[in-house]
Scaffold this motif. Structure first.
Motif, mmCIF file in Angstrom:
data_model
loop_
_atom_site.group_PDB
_atom_site.id
_atom_site.type_symbol
_atom_site.label_atom_id
_atom_site.label_comp_id
_atom_site.label_asym_id
_atom_site.label_seq_id
_atom_site.Cartn_x
_atom_site.Cartn_y
_atom_site.Cartn_z
ATOM 1 N N ALA A 177 0.846 -1.190 0.000
ATOM 2 C CA ALA A 177 0.000 0.000 0.000
ATOM 3 C C ALA A 177 0.882 1.240 0.000
ATOM 4 N N ASP A 178 0.305 2.349 -0.429
ATOM 5 C CA ASP A 178 1.018 3.623 -0.482
ATOM 6 C C ASP A 178 0.503 4.572 0.585
ATOM 7 N N VAL A 179 1.423 5.370 1.128
ATOM 8 C CA VAL A 179 1.091 6.446 2.059
ATOM 9 C C VAL A 179 1.923 7.664 1.646
ATOM 10 N N SER A 182 5.650 12.963 4.168
ATOM 11 C CA SER A 182 5.232 14.108 4.979
ATOM 12 C C SER A 182 6.252 15.236 4.907
ATOM 13 N N VAL A 294 6.999 9.674 6.799
ATOM 14 C CA VAL A 294 5.776 9.188 6.170
ATOM 15 C C VAL A 294 4.578 9.703 6.945
ATOM 16 N N SER A 295 3.524 10.045 6.236
ATOM 17 C CA SER A 295 2.336 10.613 6.863
ATOM 18 C C SER A 295 1.717 9.661 7.884
ATOM 19 N N THR A 296 1.266 10.227 8.983
ATOM 20 C CA THR A 296 0.493 9.464 9.983
ATOM 21 C C THR A 296 -0.964 9.911 9.992
ATOM 22 N N ASP A 297 -1.338 10.770 9.039
ATOM 23 C CA ASP A 297 -2.711 11.289 8.968
ATOM 24 C C ASP A 297 -3.497 10.714 7.803
ATOM 25 N N ASP A 298 -2.794 10.231 6.771
ATOM 26 C CA ASP A 298 -3.476 9.721 5.574
ATOM 27 C C ASP A 298 -3.718 8.221 5.673
ATOM 28 N N ALA A 299 -4.822 7.788 5.055
ATOM 29 C CA ALA A 299 -5.164 6.366 5.049
ATOM 30 C C ALA A 299 -4.331 5.622 4.017
ATOM 31 N N LEU A 300 -4.126 4.331 4.234
ATOM 32 C CA LEU A 300 -3.422 3.484 3.284
ATOM 33 C C LEU A 300 -4.187 3.397 1.971
#
Length: 316
Positions: A177-179, A182, A294-300
């Motif tokens: 999966a992609d994320v 950030s 890497v973002s911790t706010d966006d969904a996979l």
């Protein structure tokens, strides 16, 4: 002090448990570590954990290398060299269907996973390992490579490794999966943080300039001078806006997009996550990060990969 027969039996059962637990590579090593503490608490002296641990690791290395070679020979075998498979598996050559030319073109196989699968033999004097081998393969030389995974059962005994059956093509863990990364702040070329990161990467990758000018003393970065003939930094982004004049010890993480050109004038796209720190009112490179932020706010977002060779253009 002499142990009673009851305790002798318990110790013997413990040794048997250690042997059984040491079979799976990962779980076995963890179990041995825990047993060490229990053994010291009960008896005051640690058992020999190095020897069985080394045996598990060495055994895994042997069956892994065997499986790699087996898959390589098996995938590229043709009717003219059917006997080459006999060094890995016992099969009836007369009933083994192979192509007139190798079915695929492959790279060097790699080991993805090794799992202990149980005992074998009348006297339980053999062990079964499942080895997952990955290759990138294509039906002909100019076709696009596709990743494929094969599971190989390997029988390990005092006679050495031997394949228990032909390999099986498996689907693997998925495409991933992609994320989003950030780094929301885009730096301009006039930004001091941009200048330091760009100058560092030029010196680090080409030797044009001194790496020491751009790094902290603790970074231990010495460069790979001459790896590329030239580089172009196409952009640098940051986790947060870096001040023009940083305070001592202040840090910021940046990501640099680099196009590197080798001596054959071939370009390679690279990405460098860096941590900059403030020293004496200026930015210096403290580290090349192990991974970008890497973002911790966006969904996979599940990745989709087209692995159907039929969609590729066929050769003339």
């Amino acid at each position: 002090m002499q142990m009673s027969r009851t305790w002798q039996r318990r110790v013997q059962r413990g040794k048997s448990a250690v042997t059984a637990a040491g079979k799976p590579l990962v779980l076995g090593l963890a179990a041995l570590a825990g047993l060490n503490l229990v053994w010291q608490f009960l008896f005051g002296s640690p058992p020999d954990l190095v020897t069985p641990s080394r045996e598990v690791v060495n055994k895994s290395a042997v069956v892994s290398a065997f499986a790699q070679d087996y898959v390589s020979v098996w995938l590229t075998a043709s009717q003219s060299d059917v006997a080459s498979l006999n060094q890995f598996i016992t099969v009836d050559n007369a009933n083994l269907q192979l192509p007139s030319t190798p079915a695929v073109v492959i790279n060097t196989p790699t080991v993805v996973a090794v799992t202990y699968a149980g005992m074998a033999g009348k006297d339980a004097d053999a062990e079964v390992f499942s080895v997952v081998v990955g290759v990138t393969q294509r039906p002909y030389e100019s076709a696009s490579p596709q990743r494929a995974l094969y599971r190989v059962p390997v029988l390990w005994s005092r006679y050495g490794p031997r394949a228990a059956s032909l390999p099986a093509r498996i689907s693997g863990p998925g495409a991933g999966a992609d994320v989003p990364l950030s780094y929301p702040t885009t730096l301009s070329e006039s930004d001091p943080a941009y200048s330091v990161a760009s100058g560092f990467l030029t010196a680090y990758l080409t030797g044009d300039g001194q790496v020491e000018r751009y790094v902290t003393a603790e970074s231990k970065l010495i460069g790979v001078a001459g790896a590329y003939q030239s580089i172009t930094v196409s952009g640098i982004t940051a986790v947060s806006p870096p001040p023009t004049t940083p305070a001592d010890g202040e840090t910021v993480r940046v990501l640099a997009a680099v196009t590197a050109v080798n001596s054959q004038y071939a370009p390679t796209e690279l990405s460098y996550p860096l941590t900059l720190t403030g020293v004496g009112g200026r930015w210096l490179v403290a580290a090349i990060d192990f991974a970008p932020a890497v973002s911790t706010d966006d969904a996979l977002v599940p990745a989709t990969v087209d692995t159907d060779w039929r969609s590729a253009e066929t050769p003339n």
